[in-house]
Design a protein around this motif. Structure first.
Motif, PDB file in Angstrom:
ATOM      1  N   LEU A 118       0.884  -1.026  -0.119  1.00  0.00           N
ATOM      2  CA  LEU A 118      -0.157  -0.025   0.058  1.00  0.00           C
ATOM      3  C   LEU A 118       0.961   1.321  -0.005  1.00  0.00           C
ATOM      4  O   LEU A 118       0.753   2.102  -0.776  1.00  0.00           O
ATOM      5  CB  LEU A 118      -0.867  -0.031   1.131  1.00  0.00           C
ATOM      6  CG  LEU A 118      -2.032   1.284   1.398  1.00  0.00           C
ATOM      7  CD1 LEU A 118      -2.826   1.480   0.141  1.00  0.00           C
ATOM      8  CD2 LEU A 118      -2.787   1.199   2.770  1.00  0.00           C
ATOM      9  N   VAL A 119       1.783   1.279   1.028  1.00  0.00           N
ATOM     10  CA  VAL A 119       2.858   2.351   0.799  1.00  0.00           C
ATOM     11  C   VAL A 119       3.326   2.614  -0.332  1.00  0.00           C
ATOM     12  O   VAL A 119       3.535   3.823  -1.094  1.00  0.00           O
ATOM     13  CB  VAL A 119       3.778   2.261   1.876  1.00  0.00           C
ATOM     14  CG1 VAL A 119       4.988   3.187   1.736  1.00  0.00           C
ATOM     15  CG2 VAL A 119       3.343   2.130   3.349  1.00  0.00           C
ATOM     16  N   LEU A 120       3.755   1.601  -1.275  1.00  0.00           N
ATOM     17  CA  LEU A 120       4.401   1.669  -2.412  1.00  0.00           C
ATOM     18  C   LEU A 120       3.481   1.999  -3.669  1.00  0.00           C
ATOM     19  O   LEU A 120       3.811   2.925  -4.576  1.00  0.00           O
ATOM     20  CB  LEU A 120       4.840   0.460  -3.030  1.00  0.00           C
ATOM     21  CG  LEU A 120       6.258   0.090  -2.333  1.00  0.00           C
ATOM     22  CD1 LEU A 120       6.574  -1.542  -2.749  1.00  0.00           C
ATOM     23  CD2 LEU A 120       7.250   0.608  -2.529  1.00  0.00           C
ATOM     24  N   VAL A 121       2.229   1.655  -3.614  1.00  0.00           N
ATOM     25  CA  VAL A 121       1.229   2.179  -4.327  1.00  0.00           C
ATOM     26  C   VAL A 121       0.908   3.847  -4.210  1.00  0.00           C
ATOM     27  O   VAL A 121       0.695   4.623  -5.239  1.00  0.00           O
ATOM     28  CB  VAL A 121      -0.116   1.386  -4.401  1.00  0.00           C
ATOM     29  CG1 VAL A 121      -1.392   2.112  -5.046  1.00  0.00           C
ATOM     30  CG2 VAL A 121       0.091   0.129  -4.758  1.00  0.00           C
ATOM     31  N   VAL A 122       0.916   4.032  -2.773  1.00  0.00           N
ATOM     32  CA  VAL A 122       0.573   5.549  -2.645  1.00  0.00           C
ATOM     33  C   VAL A 122       1.712   6.369  -2.928  1.00  0.00           C
ATOM     34  O   VAL A 122       1.672   7.551  -3.622  1.00  0.00           O
ATOM     35  CB  VAL A 122       0.407   5.853  -1.127  1.00  0.00           C
ATOM     36  CG1 VAL A 122       0.576   7.034  -0.645  1.00  0.00           C
ATOM     37  CG2 VAL A 122      -1.004   5.261  -0.572  1.00  0.00           C
ATOM     38  N   ALA A 123       2.928   5.838  -2.987  1.00  0.00           N
ATOM     39  CA  ALA A 123       4.232   6.549  -3.463  1.00  0.00           C
ATOM     40  C   ALA A 123       4.061   6.784  -4.962  1.00  0.00           C
ATOM     41  O   ALA A 123       4.580   7.869  -5.315  1.00  0.00           O
ATOM     42  CB  ALA A 123       5.352   5.848  -2.948  1.00  0.00           C
ATOM     43  N   LEU A 124       3.643   5.625  -5.760  1.00  0.00           N
ATOM     44  CA  LEU A 124       3.648   6.015  -7.046  1.00  0.00           C
ATOM     45  C   LEU A 124       2.634   6.959  -7.648  1.00  0.00           C
ATOM     46  O   LEU A 124       2.885   7.759  -8.336  1.00  0.00           O
ATOM     47  CB  LEU A 124       3.185   4.392  -7.621  1.00  0.00           C
ATOM     48  CG  LEU A 124       2.744   4.415  -9.061  1.00  0.00           C
ATOM     49  CD1 LEU A 124       4.098   4.614  -9.990  1.00  0.00           C
ATOM     50  CD2 LEU A 124       2.223   2.970  -9.483  1.00  0.00           C
TER      51      LEU A 124
ATOM     52  N   ALA B 238       1.805   9.603  -5.712  1.00  0.00           N
ATOM     53  CA  ALA B 238       2.157  10.699  -5.313  1.00  0.00           C
ATOM     54  C   ALA B 238       3.277  11.131  -6.738  1.00  0.00           C
ATOM     55  O   ALA B 238       3.279  12.525  -7.113  1.00  0.00           O
ATOM     56  CB  ALA B 238       2.917  10.935  -4.161  1.00  0.00           C
ATOM     57  N   VAL B 239       3.896  10.281  -6.875  1.00  0.00           N
ATOM     58  CA  VAL B 239       5.012  10.609  -7.974  1.00  0.00           C
ATOM     59  C   VAL B 239       4.327  11.166  -9.283  1.00  0.00           C
ATOM     60  O   VAL B 239       4.729  12.158  -9.950  1.00  0.00           O
ATOM     61  CB  VAL B 239       5.956   9.485  -8.253  1.00  0.00           C
ATOM     62  CG1 VAL B 239       6.673   9.584  -9.590  1.00  0.00           C
ATOM     63  CG2 VAL B 239       7.002   9.268  -7.210  1.00  0.00           C
ATOM     64  N   LEU B 240       3.166  10.484  -9.628  1.00  0.00           N
ATOM     65  CA  LEU B 240       2.402  10.740 -10.870  1.00  0.00           C
ATOM     66  C   LEU B 240       1.752  12.103 -10.582  1.00  0.00           C
ATOM     67  O   LEU B 240       1.702  12.865 -11.654  1.00  0.00           O
ATOM     68  CB  LEU B 240       1.217   9.694 -11.064  1.00  0.00           C
ATOM     69  CG  LEU B 240       1.620   8.376 -11.597  1.00  0.00           C
ATOM     70  CD1 LEU B 240       0.562   7.447 -11.526  1.00  0.00           C
ATOM     71  CD2 LEU B 240       2.436   8.685 -13.113  1.00  0.00           C
ATOM     72  N   ALA B 241       1.385  12.306  -9.451  1.00  0.00           N
ATOM     73  CA  ALA B 241       0.585  13.907  -9.178  1.00  0.00           C
ATOM     74  C   ALA B 241       1.799  14.851  -9.582  1.00  0.00           C
ATOM     75  O   ALA B 241       1.682  16.245 -10.034  1.00  0.00           O
ATOM     76  CB  ALA B 241       0.091  13.845  -7.942  1.00  0.00           C
ATOM     77  N   TRP B 242       3.128  14.400  -8.835  1.00  0.00           N
ATOM     78  CA  TRP B 242       4.060  15.586  -9.044  1.00  0.00           C
ATOM     79  C   TRP B 242       4.365  15.811 -10.477  1.00  0.00           C
ATOM     80  O   TRP B 242       4.795  16.883 -10.818  1.00  0.00           O
ATOM     81  CB  TRP B 242       5.574  14.965  -8.094  1.00  0.00           C
ATOM     82  CG  TRP B 242       6.829  15.686  -8.476  1.00  0.00           C
ATOM     83  CD1 TRP B 242       6.942  16.907  -7.981  1.00  0.00           C
ATOM     84  CD2 TRP B 242       7.789  15.200  -9.123  1.00  0.00           C
ATOM     85  NE1 TRP B 242       8.306  17.375  -8.207  1.00  0.00           N
ATOM     86  CE2 TRP B 242       8.705  16.309  -9.270  1.00  0.00           C
ATOM     87  CE3 TRP B 242       7.764  14.067 -10.045  1.00  0.00           C
ATOM     88  CZ2 TRP B 242       9.872  16.226  -9.843  1.00  0.00           C
ATOM     89  CZ3 TRP B 242       9.090  14.366 -10.935  1.00  0.00           C
ATOM     90  CH2 TRP B 242       9.989  15.235 -10.642  1.00  0.00           C
ATOM     91  N   ARG B 243       4.491  14.647 -11.156  1.00  0.00           N
ATOM     92  CA  ARG B 243       4.954  14.792 -12.762  1.00  0.00           C
ATOM     93  C   ARG B 243       3.589  15.577 -13.474  1.00  0.00           C
ATOM     94  O   ARG B 243       4.133  16.244 -14.236  1.00  0.00           O
ATOM     95  CB  ARG B 243       4.841  13.366 -13.278  1.00  0.00           C
ATOM     96  CG  ARG B 243       4.932  13.159 -14.872  1.00  0.00           C
ATOM     97  CD  ARG B 243       4.934  11.779 -15.118  1.00  0.00           C
ATOM     98  NE  ARG B 243       4.866  11.748 -16.763  1.00  0.00           N
ATOM     99  CZ  ARG B 243       3.819  11.407 -17.428  1.00  0.00           C
ATOM    100  NH1 ARG B 243       2.711  11.420 -16.867  1.00  0.00           N
ATOM    101  NH2 ARG B 243       3.957  11.236 -18.657  1.00  0.00           N
ATOM    102  N   ALA B 244       2.324  15.419 -12.863  1.00  0.00           N
ATOM    103  CA  ALA B 244       1.435  16.114 -13.622  1.00  0.00           C
ATOM    104  C   ALA B 244       1.629  17.622 -13.265  1.00  0.00           C
ATOM    105  O   ALA B 244       1.300  18.644 -14.008  1.00  0.00           O
ATOM    106  CB  ALA B 244      -0.151  15.774 -13.206  1.00  0.00           C
TER     107      ALA B 244
ATOM    108  N   GLU C  93      -5.429   8.485 -15.475  1.00  0.00           N
ATOM    109  CA  GLU C  93      -5.923   9.746 -15.500  1.00  0.00           C
ATOM    110  C   GLU C  93      -4.598  10.565 -15.087  1.00  0.00           C
ATOM    111  O   GLU C  93      -4.425  11.639 -15.624  1.00  0.00           O
ATOM    112  CB  GLU C  93      -7.013  10.100 -15.031  1.00  0.00           C
ATOM    113  CG  GLU C  93      -8.406   9.646 -15.589  1.00  0.00           C
ATOM    114  CD  GLU C  93      -8.505  10.127 -16.797  1.00  0.00           C
ATOM    115  OE1 GLU C  93      -8.662  11.488 -16.864  1.00  0.00           O
ATOM    116  OE2 GLU C  93      -8.471   9.439 -17.719  1.00  0.00           O
ATOM    117  N   LEU C  94      -4.064  10.223 -13.769  1.00  0.00           N
ATOM    118  CA  LEU C  94      -2.764  11.026 -13.550  1.00  0.00           C
ATOM    119  C   LEU C  94      -1.606  11.115 -14.533  1.00  0.00           C
ATOM    120  O   LEU C  94      -0.883  11.949 -14.600  1.00  0.00           O
ATOM    121  CB  LEU C  94      -2.428  10.390 -12.232  1.00  0.00           C
ATOM    122  CG  LEU C  94      -3.146  10.766 -10.963  1.00  0.00           C
ATOM    123  CD1 LEU C  94      -2.924  10.135  -9.592  1.00  0.00           C
ATOM    124  CD2 LEU C  94      -3.201  12.101 -10.605  1.00  0.00           C
TER     125      LEU C  94
END
Length: 417
Positions: free
Chosen positions: A267-273, A275-281, A386-387
């Motif tokens: 779950l932590v890894l999925v949340v981190a992924l 977050a990275v996609l949001a930062w990329r956006a 979408e992200l």
């Protein structure tokens, strides 16, 4: 009342009367947690006895006790009615904020979708503590761009009742320029809660809701439990049992302990992924109000789909991010809105009326919950996609999205449009 809003309030009243009737009369006892668990906890606290989360460890954050106390005003026998009244009043407040003056088509669409979701999900929609946090999260998300600190305080209070609204706080900190105010609001609220709890004797139990989760197994409604449900249904070496320590049904079988141990890191890894996609956006200068609804929905869905804990009421967590998404962009959120209705209906098919069939791992019930859990994973995949698309440089917002986002950003809570 504004005449243009009358039909929407008629819908609200009818839907909540229906929800009342279902909750009080349905088989399967959908208000079991309210009358069997919440009522004794609240009476115990008000009668000078031990206070859960203060004098003894508790599975919920400490503020979850607060909404359990007001329904006592209705008396012991009518505590369930009092609970439903309280939840309905909170929903009405959020509904009023959502509708505003009735000029925004997006807000009215979101309001109708919310009421439709209550109908398809059934009596569980107001049968757990989660129901208290939903209207709080809706209001907070609707005002977060104009009143970030107020929204942060509301979300923080909700998080100290049930942990899922923390997803909205984290998302806002990631993408909004007002992140400092949001962070400060959360810190101040948390400090007040901790100091108050410690002052009345909460140490070391004030954080016991974290430690109480560490030893949990895999609950039968969690997506990761599906293989064990099928094994049990087909007569294999797996079974469903009731854990009396945490008052929930779990699965037992080969590899359960290992799988349970790895689910939190996953779950932590999925949340981190996410977050990275949001930062990329953000790096593509995509507007924060385009990213935020998808990000909140992604984090909330991850908390449902990639979790060893699962319960029917978790579906209500989808309400706030989807309502917010429909306000910002009904066009973009059409698919998750429709899919969520399907997930709600599938959930009501096995809970509460025929929950016993699931506990016996009967084939039709296993098929139903499998479809529901696959749908939850599909929703998570949609959010991730979408992200990713929002992070692509060539993606441009539609005219509807630009107009809705501008309106949402410019509208104060006292003058909704």
């Amino acid at each position: 009342m504004n005449s243009r809003l009358t039909p929407y309030w008629v819908i609200f009243v009818l839907v909540h009367l229906w929800a009342f009737w279902l909750a009080l009369t349905s088989s399967g006892y959908p208000l079991g947690d309210v009358t069997i668990v919440y009522l004794p906890w609240s009476e115990q606290a008000m009668n000078g006895g031990s206070i859960v989360g203060i004098n003894q460890p508790w599975v919920y954050p400490i503020l979850a006790l607060l909404p359990m106390i007001p329904p006592l005003a209705f008396g012991h026998e009518l505590y369930a009615v009092g609970w439903l009244v309280m939840c309905s009043v909170l929903n009405a407040i959020a509904y009023a904020v959502l509708l505003g003056n009735g000029r925004s088509l997006g807000r009215k669409r979101a309001a109708v979708w919310w009421m439709a979701f209550i109908v398809v999900l059934g009596p569980i929609v107001m049968g757990r503590i989660d129901a208290v946090t939903v209207p709080m999260a809706i209001v907070a998300l609707l005002i977060i761009s104009r009143h970030p600190m107020v929204a942060s305080v509301i979300l923080s209070i909700a998080t100290w009742m049930k942990i899922w609204p923390a997803a909205a706080i984290g998302a806002a900190i990631l993408v909004l320029r007002q992140r400092v105010k949001i962070l400060v609001g959360g810190i101040y609220t948390t400090l007040v809660v901790l100091v108050a709890a410690l002052f009345i004797g909460g140490f070391p139990n004030v954080l016991s809701f974290i430690t109480q989760q560490t030893g949990r197994g895999i609950q039968i409604e969690a997506p990761v439990a599906v293989p064990y449900l099928w094994i049990a249904s087909l007569g294999g070496n797996a079974e469903l049992y009731y854990d009396r320590d945490i008052l929930t049904y779990q699965v037992r079988g080969e590899g359960v302990e290992t799988l349970s141990a790895v689910m939190t890191p996953v779950l932590v890894l999925v949340v981190a992924l996410i977050a990275v996609l949001a930062w990329r956006a953000q790096r593509t200068r995509t507007g924060a109000l385009r990213i935020l609804p998808v990000l909140v929905l992604a984090l909330v869905t991850a908390m449902i789909a990639v979790n060893k804990v699962g319960s029917p009421q978790f579906m209500v967590w989808l309400i706030a991010p989807i309502v917010f998404g429909l306000v910002v962009s009904a066009e973009r959120f059409r698919f998750p809105a429709v899919l969520a209705l399907v997930l709600g209906l599938l959930t009501q098919l096995f809970y509460p009326y025929l929950y016993g069939s699931l506990l016996r791992a009967e084939l039709w019930a296993v098929i139903t919950i499998t479809l529901r859990n696959i749908g939850t994973l599909v929703l998570l995949v949609w959010c991730v996609r979408e992200l990713w698309r929002l992070g692509a440089p060539h993606v441009l917002p539609s005219a509807e999205t630009r107009a809705a986002a501008a309106q949402a950003a410019a509208t104060p809570i006292t003058k909704e449009s």
